[in-house]
Design an enzyme around this catalytic site. Structure first.
Site, mmCIF file in Angstrom:
data_model
loop_
_atom_site.group_PDB
_atom_site.id
_atom_site.type_symbol
_atom_site.label_atom_id
_atom_site.label_comp_id
_atom_site.label_asym_id
_atom_site.label_seq_id
_atom_site.Cartn_x
_atom_site.Cartn_y
_atom_site.Cartn_z
ATOM 1 N N GLU A 186 57.440 37.244 38.694
ATOM 2 C CA GLU A 186 56.823 38.341 38.999
ATOM 3 C C GLU A 186 57.574 39.642 39.459
ATOM 4 O O GLU A 186 57.232 40.501 39.042
ATOM 5 C CB GLU A 186 56.041 37.740 40.580
ATOM 6 C CG GLU A 186 55.270 36.767 40.000
ATOM 7 C CD GLU A 186 54.258 37.093 39.111
ATOM 8 O OE1 GLU A 186 53.422 37.889 39.429
ATOM 9 O OE2 GLU A 186 54.075 36.290 38.186
ATOM 10 N N TRP A 229 58.337 41.149 36.043
ATOM 11 C CA TRP A 229 57.240 41.976 35.577
ATOM 12 C C TRP A 229 57.352 43.443 36.203
ATOM 13 O O TRP A 229 56.843 44.288 35.644
ATOM 14 C CB TRP A 229 55.963 41.309 36.244
ATOM 15 C CG TRP A 229 55.156 40.367 35.214
ATOM 16 C CD1 TRP A 229 55.034 38.984 35.420
ATOM 17 C CD2 TRP A 229 54.561 40.691 34.232
ATOM 18 N NE1 TRP A 229 54.475 38.524 34.416
ATOM 19 C CE2 TRP A 229 54.201 39.413 33.674
ATOM 20 C CE3 TRP A 229 54.101 41.861 33.418
ATOM 21 C CZ2 TRP A 229 53.237 39.347 32.398
ATOM 22 C CZ3 TRP A 229 53.359 41.992 32.214
ATOM 23 C CH2 TRP A 229 53.030 40.520 31.755
ATOM 24 N N TRP A 279 32.678 53.696 26.769
ATOM 25 C CA TRP A 279 31.964 52.797 27.936
ATOM 26 C C TRP A 279 30.778 53.251 28.369
ATOM 27 O O TRP A 279 30.407 54.210 28.092
ATOM 28 C CB TRP A 279 33.229 53.239 29.270
ATOM 29 C CG TRP A 279 34.557 52.783 28.638
ATOM 30 C CD1 TRP A 279 35.722 53.519 28.384
ATOM 31 C CD2 TRP A 279 35.276 51.418 28.986
ATOM 32 N NE1 TRP A 279 36.885 52.885 28.205
ATOM 33 C CE2 TRP A 279 36.558 51.508 28.552
ATOM 34 C CE3 TRP A 279 34.844 50.044 29.102
ATOM 35 C CZ2 TRP A 279 37.277 50.447 28.253
ATOM 36 C CZ3 TRP A 279 35.434 48.890 29.190
ATOM 37 C CH2 TRP A 279 36.881 49.315 28.561
ATOM 38 N N ASN A 328 46.688 38.923 43.992
ATOM 39 C CA ASN A 328 46.810 39.178 42.816
ATOM 40 C C ASN A 328 45.782 38.483 41.848
ATOM 41 O O ASN A 328 45.389 39.177 40.896
ATOM 42 C CB ASN A 328 48.249 38.576 42.480
ATOM 43 C CG ASN A 328 48.570 39.319 41.010
ATOM 44 O OD1 ASN A 328 48.660 40.520 40.827
ATOM 45 N ND2 ASN A 328 48.727 38.178 40.058
ATOM 46 N N TRP A 356 37.998 51.233 32.495
ATOM 47 C CA TRP A 356 39.093 50.802 33.445
ATOM 48 C C TRP A 356 39.875 51.751 34.335
ATOM 49 O O TRP A 356 40.231 51.438 35.448
ATOM 50 C CB TRP A 356 40.118 49.773 32.668
ATOM 51 C CG TRP A 356 40.780 50.770 31.647
ATOM 52 C CD1 TRP A 356 40.617 50.945 30.328
ATOM 53 C CD2 TRP A 356 42.143 51.561 31.650
ATOM 54 N NE1 TRP A 356 41.407 51.415 29.667
ATOM 55 C CE2 TRP A 356 42.351 52.053 30.675
ATOM 56 C CE3 TRP A 356 42.690 51.714 32.957
ATOM 57 C CZ2 TRP A 356 43.314 52.820 30.352
ATOM 58 C CZ3 TRP A 356 43.923 52.565 32.665
ATOM 59 C CH2 TRP A 356 44.282 53.110 31.405
ATOM 60 N N TRP A 414 45.717 46.898 35.371
ATOM 61 C CA TRP A 414 44.563 47.381 34.964
ATOM 62 C C TRP A 414 44.455 47.352 33.402
ATOM 63 O O TRP A 414 43.280 46.904 32.803
ATOM 64 C CB TRP A 414 44.004 48.573 35.467
ATOM 65 C CG TRP A 414 43.278 48.651 36.918
ATOM 66 C CD1 TRP A 414 43.969 48.612 38.002
ATOM 67 C CD2 TRP A 414 42.015 48.355 37.039
ATOM 68 N NE1 TRP A 414 42.994 48.527 38.923
ATOM 69 C CE2 TRP A 414 41.786 48.280 38.250
ATOM 70 C CE3 TRP A 414 40.816 48.089 36.138
ATOM 71 C CZ2 TRP A 414 40.651 47.807 38.876
ATOM 72 C CZ3 TRP A 414 39.602 47.594 36.575
ATOM 73 C CH2 TRP A 414 39.513 47.677 38.063
#
Length: 519
Positions: free
Chosen positions: A300, A303, A332, A370, A388, A411
């Site tokens: 993590e 990341w 969208w 998370n 988004w 996202w």
């Protein structure tokens, strides 16, 4: 003049000493293991320290109606122990409320320093600000030194075999793990050099501003009992180390004490990334009960480096562009219905308990687990068909630990438009996610007490309960709790149709990403 920086692979060489220097604190609110503070103290006879409540950041928050922002209060409350630690060592902290691009050169002039030391900030607006500060300082024959501090590896330090940035996380992580050495995780010694700290001149020693002076109102941060400052960060870290062996098993369950809860401290630098990565990496190397949990947690942390690297090589993602340009062709949902959907999502009124409980957690605390970030993001973009970017901005305004690189990466992962994202046809089912990760409904009941008496089997999808079950639980759908605003199975088919346009643009997409990487 290009920025002067620490390569991270060997100690930075500064070939002169300065009579007077200034350390500009930003995302690094601690006195220990601090790259810029280390180098400033080591290479200067007198060092002053400053923090700027940057109006270029704060004023837009106020303009958007965010007068109550827990992050501003967290920073202010974290500055007090930082200032106390500096003062106990003979220094202090000059706190300003101004545009940083104007205030820092002016303060350097007032103190007549020869150099300003700061740590890297990677967001495009911060890069532009630092360039402006560097130019202003250079016009008066002063220097700006910046150093790698908030990541282990940055920018071009981890590249693929062709010398290009990675676009997939797992190969990046494997390369990161091959490259990391004890040197990369070493702490920067500060204590031996603290005698160089200088107390602020009386005219600049104004103490801490009141929150109201900054234009903000108090929040519920004290009630949330979030540990504050460097001491609070280490308190959380020490607690996490006692349960790190269970991290892999517990981390996806929002009702359990699984995460480290250190993300806000990493965001504001009240604890060093090297401290965390060193502990995790050591636990992995030496094996034992903690090894698997530490390996997952280290992943993590990697990341985090990965998303900073992506932001550097593809800055357009910070300008609202998809990492894979093909996804910018998606149309969208628009219009009144879409606005109603978005408000329902923001306010936790979608009729899907796990989604609503997660959004209420965010609104009430500034924190979201998370796993729930993935669930709520997927629901907005793939069940409701809302762009988004709107969700990204909503999180940006409300997350205590908001970080542009990670927030954008998360996202875009959920919307399938990002680097190493989930395939567009993989769409989280909010009911099965709820059943899997909050099986006994402890998390849902915490934020949706009106559903508390429902049996577990119906809690995840109240609309499936018989009327007598609802009545016995005191639940009236449409009054006490909303009915689902969309049907997941129908929304899934609509999403697959909406994303079909992506296939047509794949060739152009790959070419654009390759050109971006080369640039």
């Amino acid at each position: 003049m290009p920025p002067l920086s620490d390569s991270g692979r060997r100690p930075y060489q500064i070939d002169r000493r300065f009579e007077r220097a200034l350390v500009w604190f930003r995302r690094d609110l601690r006195i220990d293991d601090h790259a810029a503070l280390h180098y400033a103290l080591k290479h200067s006879r007198q060092v002053w320290c400053a923090f700027v409540f940057d109006r270029d950041i704060l004023d837009p928050l106020l303009e958007r109606g965010l007068q109550q922002d827990r992050r501003v209060e967290f920073i202010l409350r974290s500055l007090a122990p930082l200032e106390a630690a500096l003062r106990a060592s003979g220094g202090g902290l000059i706190v300003l409320h101004d545009s940083a691009s104007r205030a820092v050169p002016a303060l350097a002039r007032d103190l007549d320093v020869q150099a300003v030391f700061a740590n890297h900030d990677y967001e495009p607006a911060a890069v532009a600000r630092d360039a402006e500060v560097r130019d202003a300082l250079a016009s008066e024959a002063r220097l700006l030194f910046t150093f790698k501090d908030q990541v282990v590896f940055e920018r071009d330090e981890i590249l693929n075999g062709q010398g290009k940035p990675f676009a997939v996380f797992t190969p990046y992580k494997n390369a990161w793990l091959r490259e990391v050495r004890p040197f990369d995780l070493r702490p920067y010694p500060v204590a031996p050099y603290l005698p160089a700290l200088a107390a602020p001149p009386p005219a600049l020693d104004r103490g801490m501003p009141a929150l109201e002076t900054l234009g903000f109102a108090p929040t519920n941060l004290p009630e949330l009992a979030i540990p504050i400052g460097s001491e609070g960060a280490h308190e959380l870290f020490d607690d996490f180390l006692t349960r790190i062996e269970d991290y892999q098993r517990r981390r996806d369950f929002p009702a359990l004490r699984g995460p480290s809860y250190l993300s806000v401290h990493l965001r504001f630098g009240t604890i060093s990334i090297r401290t965390l990565a060193r502990a995790a990496h050591t636990a992995v190397l030496y094996g034992g009960a903690a090894a698997s949990g530490a390996a997952t947690w280290l992943s993590e942390l990697i990341w985090r480096d990965f998303y900073f690297m992506v932001l550097h090589h593809h800055p357009r993602v910070a300008a609202g562009k998809s990492f894979h340009p093909a996804y910018d062709a998606i149309r969208w949902e628009q219009g009144e219905v879409a606005e109603d959907y978005f408000r329902a999502w923001c306010e936790g009124r979608t009729g899907y308990p796990l989604v609503d409980a997660a959004m209420l957690q965010l609104n009430q605390t500034g924190y979201m687990h998370n796993r729930l970030r993935m669930v709520t993001a997927s629901f907005l973009s793939k069940d409701l068909g809302i762009d988004w970017r709107r969700g990204e901005q909503y999180f940006a305004d409300r997350l205590n630990d908001y970080d542009l690189a990670a927030n954008n990466g998360g996202w875009q992962w959920a919307a399938s438009s990002g680097c190493d994202a989930q395939p567009y046809f993989r769409i989280f089912n909010p009911v099965t996610q709820s059943q899997k990760f909050d099986p006994d409904g402890r998390f849902i009941r915490r934020y949706l007490p009106q559903l508390g008496a429902l049996p577990d089997r119906y809690l995840h999808a109240p609309w499936t309960a018989r009327e007598d079950v609802l009545s016995a639980a005191g639940v009236r759908l449409g009054q006490d709790y909303p009915r689902p605003i969309v049907q997941h199975d129908v929304a899934r088919q609509q999403t697959l149709a909406r994303y079909a346009v992506v296939k047509e643009a794949k060739g152009r997409d790959l070419a654009a990403v390759a050109e971006d990487a080369q640039g």
